[in-house]
Scaffold this motif. Structure first.
Motif, PDB file in Angstrom:
ATOM      1  N   ILE A  47       0.819  -1.215   0.000  1.00 55.00           N
ATOM      2  CA  ILE A  47       0.000   0.000   0.000  1.00 55.00           C
ATOM      3  C   ILE A  47       0.856   1.271   0.000  1.00 55.00           C
ATOM      4  O   ILE A  47       1.707   1.470   0.870  1.00 55.00           O
ATOM      5  N   ILE A  48       0.590   2.115  -0.992  1.00 54.66           N
ATOM      6  CA  ILE A  48       1.202   3.443  -1.086  1.00 54.66           C
ATOM      7  C   ILE A  48       0.082   4.474  -0.973  1.00 54.66           C
ATOM      8  O   ILE A  48      -0.894   4.428  -1.729  1.00 54.66           O
ATOM      9  N   LYS A  49       0.208   5.401  -0.033  1.00 51.95           N
ATOM     10  CA  LYS A  49      -0.834   6.422   0.153  1.00 51.95           C
ATOM     11  C   LYS A  49      -0.433   7.717  -0.547  1.00 51.95           C
ATOM     12  O   LYS A  49       0.714   8.163  -0.457  1.00 51.95           O
ATOM     13  N   LEU A  50      -1.400   8.314  -1.254  1.00 54.61           N
ATOM     14  CA  LEU A  50      -1.200   9.592  -1.932  1.00 54.61           C
ATOM     15  C   LEU A  50      -2.131  10.622  -1.304  1.00 54.61           C
ATOM     16  O   LEU A  50      -3.360  10.481  -1.362  1.00 54.61           O
ATOM     17  N   ASP A  51      -1.541  11.642  -0.701  1.00 55.69           N
ATOM     18  CA  ASP A  51      -2.306  12.741  -0.106  1.00 55.69           C
ATOM     19  C   ASP A  51      -2.141  13.942  -1.034  1.00 55.69           C
ATOM     20  O   ASP A  51      -1.065  14.545  -1.115  1.00 55.69           O
ATOM     21  N   VAL A  52      -3.211  14.256  -1.764  1.00 53.27           N
ATOM     22  CA  VAL A  52      -3.148  15.282  -2.811  1.00 53.27           C
ATOM     23  C   VAL A  52      -3.784  16.564  -2.298  1.00 53.27           C
ATOM     24  O   VAL A  52      -4.990  16.616  -2.019  1.00 53.27           O
ATOM     25  N   ARG A  53      -2.969  17.614  -2.189  1.00 53.91           N
ATOM     26  CA  ARG A  53      -3.468  18.914  -1.708  1.00 53.91           C
ATOM     27  C   ARG A  53      -2.444  20.001  -1.990  1.00 53.91           C
ATOM     28  O   ARG A  53      -1.242  19.766  -2.049  1.00 53.91           O
ATOM     29  N   ASP A  54      -2.960  21.210  -2.178  1.00 54.00           N
ATOM     30  CA  ASP A  54      -2.106  22.395  -2.335  1.00 54.00           C
ATOM     31  C   ASP A  54      -1.077  22.224  -3.453  1.00 54.00           C
ATOM     32  O   ASP A  54       0.079  22.659  -3.334  1.00 54.00           O
ATOM     33  N   ASN A  55      -1.480  21.600  -4.555  1.00 56.02           N
ATOM     34  CA  ASN A  55      -0.594  21.369  -5.708  1.00 56.02           C
ATOM     35  C   ASN A  55       0.647  20.563  -5.357  1.00 56.02           C
ATOM     36  O   ASN A  55       1.718  20.721  -5.968  1.00 56.02           O
ATOM     37  N   PHE A  56       0.486  19.692  -4.360  1.00 56.04           N
ATOM     38  CA  PHE A  56       1.524  18.716  -4.025  1.00 56.04           C
ATOM     39  C   PHE A  56       0.886  17.340  -3.908  1.00 56.04           C
ATOM     40  O   PHE A  56      -0.282  17.205  -3.526  1.00 56.04           O
ATOM     41  N   ASP A  91      -9.022  18.467  -2.862  1.00 58.73           N
ATOM     42  CA  ASP A  91      -8.008  17.636  -2.205  1.00 58.73           C
ATOM     43  C   ASP A  91      -8.558  16.211  -2.043  1.00 58.73           C
ATOM     44  O   ASP A  91      -9.764  16.010  -1.889  1.00 58.73           O
ATOM     45  N   ILE A  92      -7.659  15.242  -2.046  1.00 56.26           N
ATOM     46  CA  ILE A  92      -8.090  13.856  -1.905  1.00 56.26           C
ATOM     47  C   ILE A  92      -6.971  13.020  -1.308  1.00 56.26           C
ATOM     48  O   ILE A  92      -5.782  13.286  -1.562  1.00 56.26           O
ATOM     49  N   VAL A  93      -7.333  12.049  -0.493  1.00 51.08           N
ATOM     50  CA  VAL A  93      -6.392  11.059   0.019  1.00 51.08           C
ATOM     51  C   VAL A  93      -6.809   9.711  -0.560  1.00 51.08           C
ATOM     52  O   VAL A  93      -7.957   9.291  -0.383  1.00 51.08           O
ATOM     53  N   ILE A  94      -5.891   9.067  -1.244  1.00 54.50           N
ATOM     54  CA  ILE A  94      -6.215   7.824  -1.941  1.00 54.50           C
ATOM     55  C   ILE A  94      -5.004   6.901  -1.875  1.00 54.50           C
ATOM     56  O   ILE A  94      -3.861   7.381  -1.770  1.00 54.50           O
ATOM     57  N   ALA A  95      -5.228   5.605  -1.910  1.00 52.36           N
ATOM     58  CA  ALA A  95      -4.119   4.653  -1.785  1.00 52.36           C
ATOM     59  C   ALA A  95      -4.215   3.589  -2.869  1.00 52.36           C
ATOM     60  O   ALA A  95      -5.304   3.237  -3.342  1.00 52.36           O
ATOM     61  N   PHE A  96      -3.041   3.069  -3.255  1.00 50.72           N
ATOM     62  CA  PHE A  96      -2.972   2.050  -4.303  1.00 50.72           C
ATOM     63  C   PHE A  96      -1.938   0.992  -3.946  1.00 50.72           C
ATOM     64  O   PHE A  96      -1.038   1.239  -3.127  1.00 50.72           O
ATOM     65  N   ASN A  97      -2.050  -0.143  -4.576  1.00 48.42           N
ATOM     66  CA  ASN A  97      -0.961  -1.110  -4.579  1.00 48.42           C
ATOM     67  C   ASN A  97       0.169  -0.496  -5.411  1.00 48.42           C
ATOM     68  O   ASN A  97      -0.008  -0.218  -6.599  1.00 48.42           O
ATOM     69  N   GLY A  98       1.310  -0.278  -4.808  1.00 51.62           N
ATOM     70  CA  GLY A  98       2.401   0.406  -5.494  1.00 51.62           C
ATOM     71  C   GLY A  98       2.853  -0.289  -6.759  1.00 51.62           C
ATOM     72  O   GLY A  98       3.270   0.353  -7.730  1.00 51.62           O
ATOM     73  N   LYS A  99       2.770  -1.621  -6.781  1.00 52.93           N
ATOM     74  CA  LYS A  99       3.167  -2.383  -7.965  1.00 52.93           C
ATOM     75  C   LYS A  99       2.346  -1.982  -9.173  1.00 52.93           C
ATOM     76  O   LYS A  99       2.875  -1.834 -10.287  1.00 52.93           O
ATOM     77  N   TYR A 100       1.035  -1.788  -8.988  1.00 54.65           N
ATOM     78  CA  TYR A 100       0.162  -1.470 -10.110  1.00 54.65           C
ATOM     79  C   TYR A 100       0.460  -0.091 -10.690  1.00 54.65           C
ATOM     80  O   TYR A 100       0.256   0.140 -11.875  1.00 54.65           O
ATOM     81  N   ILE A 101       0.929   0.823  -9.849  1.00 55.93           N
ATOM     82  CA  ILE A 101       1.271   2.159 -10.336  1.00 55.93           C
ATOM     83  C   ILE A 101       2.639   2.141 -11.036  1.00 55.93           C
ATOM     84  O   ILE A 101       2.798   2.673 -12.137  1.00 55.93           O
ATOM     85  N   SER A 102       3.619   1.520 -10.412  1.00 56.91           N
ATOM     86  CA  SER A 102       4.976   1.541 -10.989  1.00 56.91           C
ATOM     87  C   SER A 102       5.040   0.769 -12.307  1.00 56.91           C
ATOM     88  O   SER A 102       5.736   1.181 -13.238  1.00 56.91           O
ATOM     89  N   GLU A 103       4.307  -0.341 -12.424  1.00 58.56           N
ATOM     90  CA  GLU A 103       4.320  -1.093 -13.683  1.00 58.56           C
ATOM     91  C   GLU A 103       3.774  -0.251 -14.828  1.00 58.56           C
ATOM     92  O   GLU A 103       4.267  -0.330 -15.952  1.00 58.56           O
TER      93      GLU A 103
END
Length: 366
Positions: A279-288, A312-324
């Motif tokens: 699990i990789i968490k992405l916290d998206v806010r303030d253009n970061f 703004d949004i907080v969302i998480a993914f399996n890191g493998k699926y993003i990096s592939e």
């Protein structure tokens, strides 16, 4: 049967066809490579009845004939003969004699009459494109195919041709890749091609700009590339209605540098891969975009500049699926499109509207 051929040509051909060898088959002859000497060529063929690969090489044929040699031993033997002139001869006792330099060896063979007849086709539904275009289609879909046997239809890619546009789709229940390319075709049709077949086809490519014709008939695929022929069974069944899965509008869209995101995801994955969901968490806010991961190994927290349109949004993914996905993108920037933290995310390369990647988030406590 008796012939002389170049050891390097023989080794290359044996290695190519060996990808279709059956392993521990109920029919032992399928563990063999069929050798046919005729005219001025040597033809090697292997099949497991799902995938068939045939390769022709030049040879000085002294006596026409055929035999079936035990595949795994012939593969290993051929690798050691790359710098030799090789003479192959079927002996009266049925064994295959191999002569090279001042040496000779013998290998066991199977009865050639027991080997299945493989029929080739030159007519049927077809599509035609370049090797380079088909390679791109395979690269951008096959990685998203399922690998387990729970849903066999998902172990292949849907190839749907309509109005001379090929749409290829692969999904495994957690992510989906869809790519469109213009082709020349015989008409409209759709088939599901095994991912294994597509990977073997790609290995045969050697001329990016050369046209290639894929023929489909009687639930089989036929393709010729130079002196190599590949035949494969297609996967039967109804593919997922993929278009129903793709959202048509989004509340949030962000643009990010592909390499910066890939680097960050891979560093976070070093920690996250200790967890079975990576699990990789992405916290998206303030253009970061704040990228984080934690496990008993440790934790990673990084930030990446982005351009955000929406909330703004907080969302998480399996890191493998993003990096592939990021590894197969050649463009500098990608967009990520969200609605909520539990809805599918659509990723595209900026400037490439013909390819989209859908990935499902992982539920977390924000």
């Amino acid at each position: 049967m008796k012939l002389i051929c170049d050891g390097l040509d023989l080794s290359d051909a044996v290695l190519k066809v060996s990808k279709a060898l059956s392993v521990k088959s109920a029919n032992p002859v399928l563990e063999g490579i069929k050798i046919t000497a005729k005219g001025d060529s040597l033809t090697l063929l292997a099949t497991d009845m799902e995938l068939t690969i045939e390769k022709k090489i030049k040879a000085e044929v002294l006596m026409e004939g055929e035999t079936v040699v035990v595949g795994k031993y012939f593969v290993e033997f051929a690798k050691k003969l790359e710098k030799e002139q090789v003479e192959l001869c079927r002996l009266d006792d049925g064994k295959l004699e191999i002569k090279y330099s001042d040496s000779e060896s013998e290998l066991q063979v199977f009865p050639v009459d027991n080997y299945p007849k493989i029929e080739k086709e030159s007519e049927g539904d077809y599509f035609e494109t370049t090797q380079g275009a088909l390679k791109k289609i395979i690269d951008k879909t096959v990685f998203a195919c399922a690998t387990d046997d729970s849903r066999p239809i998902l172990k292949g890619c849907l190839f749907e041709v309509k109005d001379n546009v090929l749409t290829s789709v692969a999904l495994d229940g957690f992510r989906m890749a869809v790519i469109k390319k213009e082709v020349v075709s015989s008409g409209d049709f759709k088939v599901v091609i095994p991912s294994r077949t597509l990977s073997e086809i790609e290995r045969l490519f050697d001329k990016e700009d050369e046209n290639i014709k894929v023929i489909l008939k009687d639930n089989c695929l036929f393709i010729e590339i130079g002196d190599t022929t590949l035949i494969s069974r297609l996967i039967e069944g109804e593919f997922v209605k993929y278009s129903h899965i793709i959202p048509t509008s989004f509340a949030n869209t962000l643009t990010v540098n592909k390499q910066a995101m890939l680097n960050s995801i891979e560093r976070a994955s070093i920690v996250a891969r200790n967890d079975r969901f990576n699990i990789i968490k992405l916290d998206v806010r303030d253009n970061f975009m704040y990228v984080s991961a934690k496990s008993e190994v440790g934790n990673v927290n990084e930030s990446i500049n982005i351009n955000l349109i929406g909330k703004d949004i907080v969302i998480a993914f399996n890191g493998k699926y993003i990096s592939e996905y990021l590894k197969i993108i050649n463009d500098d920037f990608i967009t990520m499109n969200f609605n909520t933290s539990i809805d599918p995310c659509i990723m595209r390369a900026v400037g490439d509207e013909d390819f989209l990647y859908l990935v499902l988030p992982v539920r977390i406590n924000a």
